[in-house]
Enzyme design. Sequence first.
Site, short mmCIF file in Angstrom:
data_model
loop_
_atom_site.label_atom_id
_atom_site.label_comp_id
_atom_site.label_asym_id
_atom_site.label_seq_id
_atom_site.Cartn_x
_atom_site.Cartn_y
_atom_site.Cartn_z
CE1 TYR A 1 58.72 55.38 31.25
CE2 TYR A 1 59.45 57.54 31.98
CZ TYR A 1 59.33 56.19 32.20
OH TYR A 1 59.81 55.64 33.35
CG ASN B 1 60.74 44.73 31.10
OD1 ASN B 1 60.65 43.68 30.47
ND2 ASN B 1 61.88 45.36 31.30
CB CYS C 1 62.71 49.00 31.67
SG CYS C 1 63.21 48.00 33.08
CG HIS C 2 68.26 50.64 33.47
ND1 HIS C 2 68.23 49.33 33.06
CD2 HIS C 2 69.43 51.14 33.04
CE1 HIS C 2 69.34 49.05 32.41
NE2 HIS C 2 70.10 50.12 32.37
CD GLU D 1 73.41 51.55 31.09
OE1 GLU D 1 73.00 52.42 30.32
OE2 GLU D 1 72.94 50.41 31.19
#
Length: 176
Positions: free
Chosen positions: A96, A126, A134-135, A163
């Site tokens: 962040y 979002n 955003c993850h 991912e």
Amino acid sequence: MSWLTVETPLPSGPMHIAVTPLGVVAGGYLGDEAGELPRCTDEAKIAAVNGRIGTYLAGRSRELGLPIDWSLSTGPHRAVLQTLLREVPYGRTITYGELAARSGVFEDVAEPGLAARTVGQMMAANPVPLLVPCHRVVAADGIGGFGGGRVGIDVKRWLLTLEGVLEPTLDWNGPL
DNA sequence: TATCGCATCTAGT
DNA sequence: ACTAGATGCGATA
């Protein structure tokens, strides 16, 4: 705008997605919220969104390739989301605090923690989850939080596992 | 337009 | 290791 439902392998079940002529404008991880919303009847769009998201969540594609309609986000909010989209590729994560620094929106904020918290608020708000990754934004010392209550954090872990950022866990039911 | 609730970080015990 | 304190957003009424 019109809404359509997308079946996903996510622990939260189906998603609902809102589209406009410009692209995808909003979305949510809880499919049952779409019950009373205007449904999209454009078969071409339904097929495109289902295909792209389905392929992505099956691990066969690293790009969603769907156009985004940014009209629901403005100012610093939009700037941070676009910074995230541009600077954090598939399989990478950012904290962040670092996203706050990269976006350049919080240059005059003295304490890093304050900017980081503001970024967290922006991720929570979002309008286009998944398309704007955003993850991939995590806390400095761990995975961080996620919206959607208890299921939300499971979705985040699931996507990061997809991912290759996290090792598969016992509840992993993805394409590996 | 006023109020509320947060998906964080850092520092000091 | 654990606790508390600082801020700017978006959503709601």
